[in-house]
Design a protein around this motif. Structure first.
Motif, PDB file in Angstrom:
ATOM      1  N   GLN A  29      18.893  13.792  34.133  1.00 43.06           N
ATOM      2  CA  GLN A  29      18.288  14.793  33.261  1.00 43.06           C
ATOM      3  C   GLN A  29      17.879  16.053  34.018  1.00 43.06           C
ATOM      4  OE1 GLN A  29      15.278  13.387  30.582  1.00 43.06           O
ATOM      5  NE2 GLN A  29      16.223  11.389  30.352  1.00 43.06           N
ATOM      6  N   SER A  30      18.203  16.135  35.298  1.00 39.48           N
ATOM      7  CA  SER A  30      17.791  17.290  36.089  1.00 39.48           C
ATOM      8  C   SER A  30      18.981  18.156  36.470  1.00 39.48           C
ATOM      9  CB  SER A  30      17.073  16.835  37.366  1.00 39.48           C
ATOM     10  OG  SER A  30      16.758  17.959  38.170  1.00 39.48           O
ATOM     11  N   ARG A  78      29.261   8.374  27.149  1.00 38.73           N
ATOM     12  CA  ARG A  78      30.514   9.123  27.344  1.00 38.73           C
ATOM     13  C   ARG A  78      30.279  10.348  28.232  1.00 38.73           C
ATOM     14  NH1 ARG A  78      31.144   5.022  25.281  1.00 38.73           N
ATOM     15  NH2 ARG A  78      32.500   4.425  23.552  1.00 38.73           N
ATOM     16  N   ILE A  79      29.173  11.041  27.996  1.00 42.16           N
ATOM     17  CA  ILE A  79      28.841  12.199  28.837  1.00 42.16           C
ATOM     18  C   ILE A  79      28.649  11.749  30.280  1.00 42.16           C
ATOM     19  CG2 ILE A  79      27.101  13.985  29.267  1.00 42.16           C
ATOM     20  CD1 ILE A  79      26.592  13.998  26.226  1.00 42.16           C
ATOM     21  N   VAL A 207      32.183  25.842  33.344  1.00 42.29           N
ATOM     22  CA  VAL A 207      32.556  25.206  34.617  1.00 42.29           C
ATOM     23  C   VAL A 207      33.749  25.943  35.196  1.00 42.29           C
ATOM     24  CG1 VAL A 207      33.157  23.058  35.771  1.00 42.29           C
ATOM     25  CG2 VAL A 207      31.776  23.005  33.688  1.00 42.29           C
ATOM     26  N   PRO A 208      33.521  26.953  36.032  1.00 37.81           N
ATOM     27  CA  PRO A 208      34.624  27.746  36.583  1.00 37.81           C
ATOM     28  C   PRO A 208      35.430  26.960  37.608  1.00 37.81           C
ATOM     29  CG  PRO A 208      32.546  28.372  37.615  1.00 37.81           C
ATOM     30  CD  PRO A 208      32.201  27.404  36.519  1.00 37.81           C
ATOM     31  N   ASP A 209      36.702  27.294  37.725  1.00 40.63           N
ATOM     32  CA  ASP A 209      37.545  26.682  38.748  1.00 40.63           C
ATOM     33  C   ASP A 209      37.197  27.276  40.103  1.00 40.63           C
ATOM     34  OD1 ASP A 209      38.911  25.180  36.851  1.00 40.63           O
ATOM     35  OD2 ASP A 209      40.333  26.804  36.460  1.00 40.63           O
ATOM     36  N   GLY A 210      37.427  26.498  41.164  1.00 47.58           N
ATOM     37  CA  GLY A 210      37.170  27.013  42.501  1.00 47.58           C
ATOM     38  C   GLY A 210      36.459  25.990  43.365  1.00 47.58           C
ATOM     39  N   PHE A 220      26.111  21.253  34.930  1.00 46.55           N
ATOM     40  CA  PHE A 220      26.433  21.418  33.513  1.00 46.55           C
ATOM     41  C   PHE A 220      26.334  20.079  32.777  1.00 46.55           C
ATOM     42  CE2 PHE A 220      29.771  21.795  30.104  1.00 46.55           C
ATOM     43  CZ  PHE A 220      29.033  22.639  29.274  1.00 46.55           C
ATOM     44  N   VAL A 221      26.872  19.013  33.385  1.00 46.59           N
ATOM     45  CA  VAL A 221      26.786  17.691  32.762  1.00 46.59           C
ATOM     46  C   VAL A 221      25.320  17.287  32.600  1.00 46.59           C
ATOM     47  CG1 VAL A 221      27.316  15.239  33.020  1.00 46.59           C
ATOM     48  CG2 VAL A 221      29.032  16.935  33.604  1.00 46.59           C
ATOM     49  N   SER A 222      24.501  17.564  33.611  1.00 48.81           N
ATOM     50  CA  SER A 222      23.075  17.247  33.522  1.00 48.81           C
ATOM     51  C   SER A 222      22.419  18.018  32.383  1.00 48.81           C
ATOM     52  CB  SER A 222      22.370  17.570  34.847  1.00 48.81           C
ATOM     53  OG  SER A 222      22.792  16.717  35.875  1.00 48.81           O
TER      54      SER A 222
END
Length: 251
Positions: A29-30, A78-79, A207-210, A220-222
């Motif tokens: 959650q952080s 799922r996340i 979520v940029p590539d690189g 982002f997932v958090s």
């Protein structure tokens, strides 16, 4: 901070003995790296484990969930599976929450044409849902993008329909008597629960590539995990084609 943590010892029956400390936390959650043992500047500045000097630490995992429906628990699982692969098994174990409350609506995902369309659709829906619930529940629109969150705050349409929460301090002073829905980011309302959460801008463009994509994805997932876990009964995800469409962690 460190001074505040030192205060607790003087409140104990025996300040000379080491206390038993129970700390509830969930690294998932952080959006920050505070509790993950990663080699970053942030963790060196905020090493709670080192500063607390707790000695032997026992881990207790709580798996029974009373905050959200089984359907939301499945969405969180799922996340959780979309977390980027790093050597963090201890701090990011496989999701094992089992909801103990009755079933609710299945979470949904919706893709809009643009950011403006997201604002118009979602904020009008939140206003209508809040009117339906009245005092029986609270509706929250949570934005997973800090950049777009600031943009939404500049919009004037529907401004009288919601209360904006732009910091953790503001979240602690929310009045339960307000008939307006809340608009905020997940990290500002951590610890709060809402009947319904409309989680917007779960966009692939976040979520940029690189070379830094793994770190950006983890945060982002958090953010998405934290926002989704604020919902008690109804959870809806929104993304816009203008910002890359629905994020892969949901699709």
């Amino acid at each position: 901070n460190r001074q505040e943590r030192m205060t607790f010892r003087n409140l104990l029956r025996s300040p000379a003995q080491n206390p038993a400390v129970f700390m509830a936390y969930d690294a998932k959650q952080s959006p920050r790296d505070t509790f993950l043992k990663l080699p970053s500047t942030e963790t060196k500045q905020l090493d709670f484990w080192r500063d607390a000097k707790l000695g032997k630490v026992e881990k207790i995992e709580l798996v029974e969930v009373f905050r959200y429906t089984p359907q939301i628990a499945q969405a969180l699982a799922r996340i959780d599976e979309s977390f980027p692969g790093q050597d963090l098994d201890e701090e990011w174990p496989q999701y094992s929450g089992v909801s103990k409350i009755e079933d609710g609506p299945t979470p949904t995902a919706c893709v809009t044409k643009s950011t403006v369309a997201t604002y118009t659709l979602v904020f009008q829906r939140a206003r209508a849902l809040q009117r339906e619930l009245g005092k029986d529940g609270r509706i929250a629109v949570l934005c997973a993008s800090s950049e777009l969150f600031k943009r939404y705050l500049d919009f004037t349409e529907l401004r009288d329909s919601f209360v904006a929460i732009t910091s953790r301090e503001e979240a602690s002073s929310i009045s339960n008597s307000t008939r307006k829905f809340l608009f905020s980011m997940p990290e500002f309302v951590a610890g709060l629960q809402f009947d319904t959460v409309l989680l917007i801008d779960v966009n692939q463009g976040e979520v940029p590539d690189g070379p830094y994509s793994a770190a950006a994805l983890r945060k982002f997932v958090s953010q998405v995990y934290l926002g989704a876990s604020r919902a008690e009964r109804r959870l809806e995800f929104y993304a816009s084609r203008e910002q890359g469409g629905i994020a892969a962690l949901l699709s």
